[in-house]
Design an enzyme around this catalytic site. Sequence first.
Site, PDB file in Angstrom:
ATOM      1  N   ASP A   1      25.566 -37.091   6.269  1.00 19.18           N
ATOM      2  CA  ASP A   1      26.562 -37.232   7.333  1.00 19.18           C
ATOM      3  C   ASP A   1      27.430 -35.999   7.527  1.00 19.18           C
ATOM      4  O   ASP A   1      28.221 -35.944   8.466  1.00 19.18           O
ATOM      5  CB  ASP A   1      27.457 -38.444   7.033  1.00 19.18           C
ATOM      6  CG  ASP A   1      26.661 -39.725   7.063  1.00 19.18           C
ATOM      7  OD1 ASP A   1      25.866 -39.872   8.003  1.00 19.18           O
ATOM      8  OD2 ASP A   1      26.812 -40.551   6.155  1.00 19.18           O
TER       9      ASP A   1
ATOM     10  N   HIS B   1      27.604 -38.926  -3.161  1.00 19.21           N
ATOM     11  CA  HIS B   1      26.507 -39.884  -3.034  1.00 19.21           C
ATOM     12  C   HIS B   1      26.263 -40.529  -4.382  1.00 19.21           C
ATOM     13  O   HIS B   1      26.378 -39.850  -5.408  1.00 19.21           O
ATOM     14  CB  HIS B   1      25.231 -39.169  -2.556  1.00 19.21           C
ATOM     15  CG  HIS B   1      24.230 -40.118  -2.007  1.00 19.21           C
ATOM     16  ND1 HIS B   1      23.332 -40.780  -2.813  1.00 19.21           N
ATOM     17  CD2 HIS B   1      23.994 -40.526  -0.738  1.00 19.21           C
ATOM     18  CE1 HIS B   1      22.590 -41.563  -2.052  1.00 19.21           C
ATOM     19  NE2 HIS B   1      22.972 -41.438  -0.800  1.00 19.21           N
TER      20      HIS B   1
HETATM   21  N1  COA Z   1      35.470 -36.980  -1.954  1.00 17.89           N
HETATM   22  C1  COA Z   1      36.159 -36.770  -3.107  1.00 17.89           C
HETATM   23  N2  COA Z   1      35.825 -37.341  -4.283  1.00 17.89           N
HETATM   24  C2  COA Z   1      34.754 -38.134  -4.300  1.00 17.89           C
HETATM   25  C3  COA Z   1      33.986 -38.381  -3.151  1.00 17.89           C
HETATM   26  C4  COA Z   1      34.383 -37.767  -1.947  1.00 17.89           C
HETATM   27  N3  COA Z   1      33.716 -37.984  -0.811  1.00 17.89           N
HETATM   28  N4  COA Z   1      32.972 -39.206  -3.450  1.00 17.89           N
HETATM   29  C5  COA Z   1      33.106 -39.487  -4.750  1.00 17.89           C
HETATM   30  N5  COA Z   1      34.182 -38.848  -5.263  1.00 17.89           N
HETATM   31  C6  COA Z   1      34.660 -38.913  -6.654  1.00 17.89           C
HETATM   32  C7  COA Z   1      35.468 -40.202  -6.871  1.00 17.89           C
HETATM   33  O1  COA Z   1      36.833 -40.032  -6.619  1.00 17.89           O
HETATM   34  C8  COA Z   1      35.179 -40.488  -8.321  1.00 17.89           C
HETATM   35  O2  COA Z   1      35.972 -39.638  -9.099  1.00 17.89           O
HETATM   36  P1  COA Z   1      36.469 -40.062 -10.578  1.00 17.89           P
HETATM   37  O3  COA Z   1      35.227 -40.130 -11.413  1.00 17.89           O
HETATM   38  O4  COA Z   1      37.397 -38.971 -10.970  1.00 17.89           O
HETATM   39  O5  COA Z   1      37.125 -41.406 -10.429  1.00 17.89           O
HETATM   40  C9  COA Z   1      33.728 -40.048  -8.492  1.00 17.89           C
HETATM   41  O6  COA Z   1      33.526 -39.033  -7.493  1.00 17.89           O
HETATM   42  C10 COA Z   1      32.734 -41.181  -8.269  1.00 17.89           C
HETATM   43  O7  COA Z   1      33.018 -41.753  -7.006  1.00 17.89           O
HETATM   44  P2  COA Z   1      32.612 -43.221  -6.582  1.00 17.89           P
HETATM   45  O8  COA Z   1      33.390 -43.606  -5.376  1.00 17.89           O
HETATM   46  O9  COA Z   1      32.702 -44.123  -7.771  1.00 17.89           O
HETATM   47  O10 COA Z   1      31.101 -42.999  -6.233  1.00 17.89           O
HETATM   48  P3  COA Z   1      30.165 -44.064  -5.555  1.00 17.89           P
HETATM   49  O11 COA Z   1      28.804 -43.746  -6.022  1.00 17.89           O
HETATM   50  O12 COA Z   1      30.670 -45.436  -5.761  1.00 17.89           O
HETATM   51  O13 COA Z   1      30.332 -43.756  -3.999  1.00 17.89           O
HETATM   52  C11 COA Z   1      30.052 -42.787  -1.891  1.00 17.89           C
HETATM   53  C12 COA Z   1      29.441 -43.002  -3.268  1.00 17.89           C
HETATM   54  C13 COA Z   1      29.002 -42.206  -0.968  1.00 17.89           C
HETATM   55  C14 COA Z   1      30.520 -44.131  -1.299  1.00 17.89           C
HETATM   56  C15 COA Z   1      31.262 -41.825  -2.047  1.00 17.89           C
HETATM   57  O14 COA Z   1      30.798 -40.568  -2.511  1.00 17.89           O
HETATM   58  C16 COA Z   1      32.024 -41.666  -0.754  1.00 17.89           C
HETATM   59  O15 COA Z   1      32.890 -42.489  -0.472  1.00 17.89           O
HETATM   60  N6  COA Z   1      31.738 -40.592   0.047  1.00 17.89           N
HETATM   61  C17 COA Z   1      32.410 -40.407   1.311  1.00 17.89           C
HETATM   62  C18 COA Z   1      31.775 -41.280   2.373  1.00 17.89           C
HETATM   63  C19 COA Z   1      30.416 -40.772   2.783  1.00 17.89           C
HETATM   64  O16 COA Z   1      30.228 -39.610   3.084  1.00 17.89           O
HETATM   65  N7  COA Z   1      29.463 -41.713   2.835  1.00 17.89           N
HETATM   66  C20 COA Z   1      28.116 -41.418   3.287  1.00 17.89           C
HETATM   67  C21 COA Z   1      27.134 -41.576   2.166  1.00 17.89           C
HETATM   68  S1  COA Z   1      25.518 -41.064   2.681  1.00 17.89           S
END
Ligand code: COA
Length: 382
Positions: free
Chosen positions: A318, A264
Amino acid sequence: MTTEADYKPGLEDVPAAKSAVSFLDGKKAVLEYRGIPVEVLAKESCFEEVSWLLIKGDLPTQKQLADFDHDLRQKRAIHFRLKDLIRCMPPDGHPMDALHAGVSALGMFYPCPTVSDPAKNWDASCRILAALPTLVAAFARVRRGEEIIDPRPDLDLAANFYYMLFGKEPSPATRKVLDACLVLHAEHTMNASTFTARVTGSTLANPYHVIGAAIGSLSGPLHGGANEEALRQLEEIGAPDNVKPWLDAKRAADAKYKVMGIGHRVYKVKDARATVLQEIAEHMFAETARPKNYETALELERVCAGIYGPKGIYPNVDFYSGVVYQALGIPTDVFTPIFAIGRTAGWLAHWNEQLVGNRIFRPEQISTGKTGVKYVPLEQRA
Ligand code: COA
């Protein structure tokens, strides 16, 4: 002039609005609606009361709640032509697409063309809150080849939604679970769909467009659509013993593989809503065998905590919601529409807030394209 140094991808840490609707502390897993912890509301309150709280700012009195509830019950039924529209939709279409189309059409049958009259805005807000469950249930039935079931005014919102979906009343325990899920999904500060609602509202678009735009934003797998993906992921894994090899294989193929239902932008600890949903799941499965997907989810949480915990990546809302919905018999692709039914309360609260002292959103961009390019007529292009 805006410089590269000002640019924050995904607007991370950039305040997009001032808001009193909710409060989130991602380091302490605190989520409050108008100052009240979400855990308390999920236990003690109901979705109707929480909707009033979010939109109006304070808990309702008994009379306010009774009048509001009565109004919602009156506004649940949808125009027969809207039912016809739903009957004409492709049965293999996604329920979020049907909801998006349905809410736009709702705005044509019950218009609110200008947003300058608070009484009309409130009326439209009640219409949207009341009719969304009817739209979701109607499409869920039609695509199974079943007749649309009209709403029953003697049931509350959660019970009536279940009734319109399945043609039978829920048990009190099931009603409470569904109601608590709506409460838990109702609001979450400046997330993507809420931001979308505020941006759309800032153009003085009508509330049906505000909610339609937010529904589109919610549908993506990085936002509301993650609940579907999280359950599909559990089914793909199949059993708790498969978790580690499954994750190892995914990470070997893609070092940045995203596990659905964890991570998140704001939370650096386990999401408060995931904790409540897990408690709900524990309660539901206390007297029956735990479903395999739930056991798999527990193991996935354990394995992910070891790998991603040090980065502050833990289960979000979720992660467990799909397991709970599946246990209620709700089809997987209806999970996100249920999220939308709940989140509509928050979207409407933010829309109302946006309209007070509104200024249209118009951010800057870092221009990276060419400038001053000479137009070459088509016949002269190589
Ligand atoms: N699984 C594995 N690694 C994850 C991850 C996940 N679900 N979510 C984030 N990370 C890691 C990324 O690979 C990144 O790693 P790095 O620093 O080594 O590059 C780091 O954590 C930051 O991720 P980022 O995608 O930049 O975070 P964000 O704040 O932009 O994205 C979400 C947040 C929610 C979009 C992201 O965590 C995600 O895609 N989660 C899965 C989808 C989900 O459950 N969404 C519902 C949200 S309520």
